[in-house]
Enzyme design. Structure first.
Site, PDB file in Angstrom:
ATOM      1  N   LYS A 160      46.447  29.348  67.741  1.00  0.00           N
ATOM      2  CA  LYS A 160      45.518  28.244  67.418  1.00  0.00           C
ATOM      3  C   LYS A 160      45.320  27.264  68.578  1.00  0.00           C
ATOM      4  O   LYS A 160      45.165  26.058  68.353  1.00  0.00           O
ATOM      5  CB  LYS A 160      45.997  27.477  66.177  1.00  0.00           C
ATOM      6  N   ASP A 196      52.573  27.611  55.751  1.00  0.00           N
ATOM      7  CA  ASP A 196      51.643  27.139  54.714  1.00  0.00           C
ATOM      8  C   ASP A 196      51.584  28.038  53.481  1.00  0.00           C
ATOM      9  O   ASP A 196      51.319  27.551  52.384  1.00  0.00           O
ATOM     10  CB  ASP A 196      50.236  26.898  55.288  1.00  0.00           C
TER      11      ASP A 196
END
Length: 455
Positions: A160, A196
């Protein structure tokens, strides 16, 4: 009229490769389970694509968790700090603040990154007048981690857009503790580190005690599930004895399924082109067929091919259409939101792309292409989830789901329910539950459960 009808049937013929047959889905389910077992096994873990990392989370919320908890949620260019006050099973207060991470810090040193996080955390605690209390904290860190315990996670690699030096191969919990110690102005007990998907599962399990799978279908895609400890070779906690916990959460990291060729039998020229132009060719191949980061581009590539073949827009495209990355995934959701036979949203999208000359037939064909791409994504996810549900073989399972694709695509939920039902063993009941604020509240809940156990 004959030409238009002919274009319609030609496009349907050419889109067949984007539609998964039931036979292909059964084969996908077999391959997913084979790869998950390779990830769980000590002998094959190193070369497995689906890593099945042990999370060391062994207890789910039971609704009796109470008190104040902090959560840190780091998974992209922003991170959140949350203060959560659990009162009883359905009553909680949540305060949160989003902080930016400047590019210079994303590409700087690990020390700078963790000092920045510690400073924002201390400011947040002062703002909410809890800086004099010693609070438990759960840390959602959505990058690939090898976990060595509930509070020890070694960063495997940055993703990311992050590339902070001195962090890969290090324990990120220790780096955060060091940064807080350098400040010395707040006292925090870091009770857990998680990603997550684990947060999503925990967040849903707080409200629904049947939740056994956490799923993300957003910018990326991943799943975690509850596995029996005896099936986890790499679990180095206690495995036998009267008080031993029998289950542990597994973070599959299933976005990498297919990196060894297991998906080649269903991949298309569009998938290969997306992979070639990505920042990580040959990696995360399943994610590239499912997630929001790529879905719009998959549709664009098919639309471009059919335009150049003279089957769409009278063979006349536009500069925007022919430019990579300009057909956004939200367009797929918008186009499929039109009521059957109407093309209001579709025309808005095509106008934005400089295709004002599109006919109603063009709109119908573009919509069909979008439906093929999004249905394939939903069916790939369903194959994985059905395989996991069958593997666990519990009478009733809730799947906690989060992510922008699942949340905003008008039919994704229904497509999944229908396909999972088709392939799950008949005696098992299941449901899909939208996670509300999974990664933040989930982190606090992991901390809360850890504290509950310690007491």
């Amino acid at each position: 009229m004959g030409v238009i009808k002919d274009n319609f049937s030609k496009i349907r013929e050419l889109c067949k490769e984007l539609i998964l047959t039931d036979k292909q889905i059964e084969e996908l389910m077999r391959r997913v389970i084979k790869e998950i077992n390779r990830g769980l096994s000590k002998e094959t873990h190193a070369e497995a694509d689906v890593k099945c990392f042990i999370t060391y989370v062994q207890d789910l919320p039971n609704g009796k968790e109470k008190g104040k908890f902090l959560a840190l949620d780091l998974g992209g260019t922003n991170f959140r700090v949350l203060l959560i006050h659990l009162k009883d099973e359905n009553d909680f207060e949540m305060l949160s603040k989003i902080y930016a991470i400047p590019q210079s810090i994303m590409l700087g040193s690990g020390t700078q990154l963790f000092d920045h996080i510690a400073e924002c955390l201390a400011n947040f605690m002062r703002e909410h007048a809890v800086d004099s209390e010693r609070l438990p904290l759960g840390f959602t860190f959505s990058f690939p981690l090898t976990q060595l315990g509930l509070t020890k996670g070694i960063l495997a690699r940055w993703t990311k857009g992050f590339n902070c030096s001195g962090v890969v191969g290090e324990d990120v919990v220790q780096l955060l503790k060091d940064a807080l110690a350098r400040r010395g102005d707040v006292k925090i007990d870091i009770c857990a580190i998680l990603n997550d998907t684990t947060g999503t599962l925990m967040s849903c399990a707080w409200k629904n005690h049947n939740c056994r799978i956490g799923l993300i279908v957003g910018t990326g895609s991943n799943a975690c599930y509850v596995e029996r400890v005896e099936n986890c070779d790499l679990f180095d906690g206690p495995k036998a004895g009267p008080d031993i916990k029998k289950h542990v959460l597994i973070n599959t990291e299933w976005g990498a399924f297919g990196d060894d060729g297991a998906l080649d039998f269903v991949r298309t020229e569009y998938d290969r082109e997306i992979d070639q132009h990505s920042i990580n060719p040959g990696r995360q191949l399943q994610e590239k067929m499912i997630s929001g980061m790529y879905m719009g581009e998959l549709a664009r590539l098919a639309i471009v091919k059919f335009t150049k073949a003279g089957l769409l827009f009278g063979g006349v495209g536009s500069d925007i259409l022919f430019k990579r990355g300009q057909f956004f995934t939200k367009y797929v959701s918008e186009i499929e939101s039109d009521k059957p036979g109407t093309y209001t949203y579709c025309r808005d999208v095509l106008d934005e792309l400089g295709l004002e000359h599109a006919t109603d037939e063009d709109c119908a064909n573009v919509r069909y292409i979008c439906e093929c791409v999004s249905s394939r994504a939903a069916h790939l996810v369903s194959a994985g989830i059905a395989a996991l549900i069958n593997k666990m073989d519990e009478p009733s399972v809730t799947v906690g789901v989060d992510g922008s694709v699942y949340r905003f695509h008008p039919k994704f939920h229904d497509l999944m329910v229908q396909k999972i039902r088709q392939f799950v063993k008949p005696h098992i009941s299941f449901d899909l539950m939208l996670s509300e604020d999974g990664s933040g509240r989930g982190a606090a809940l992991v901390a809360a459960v850890a504290c509950r156990d310690a007491q």
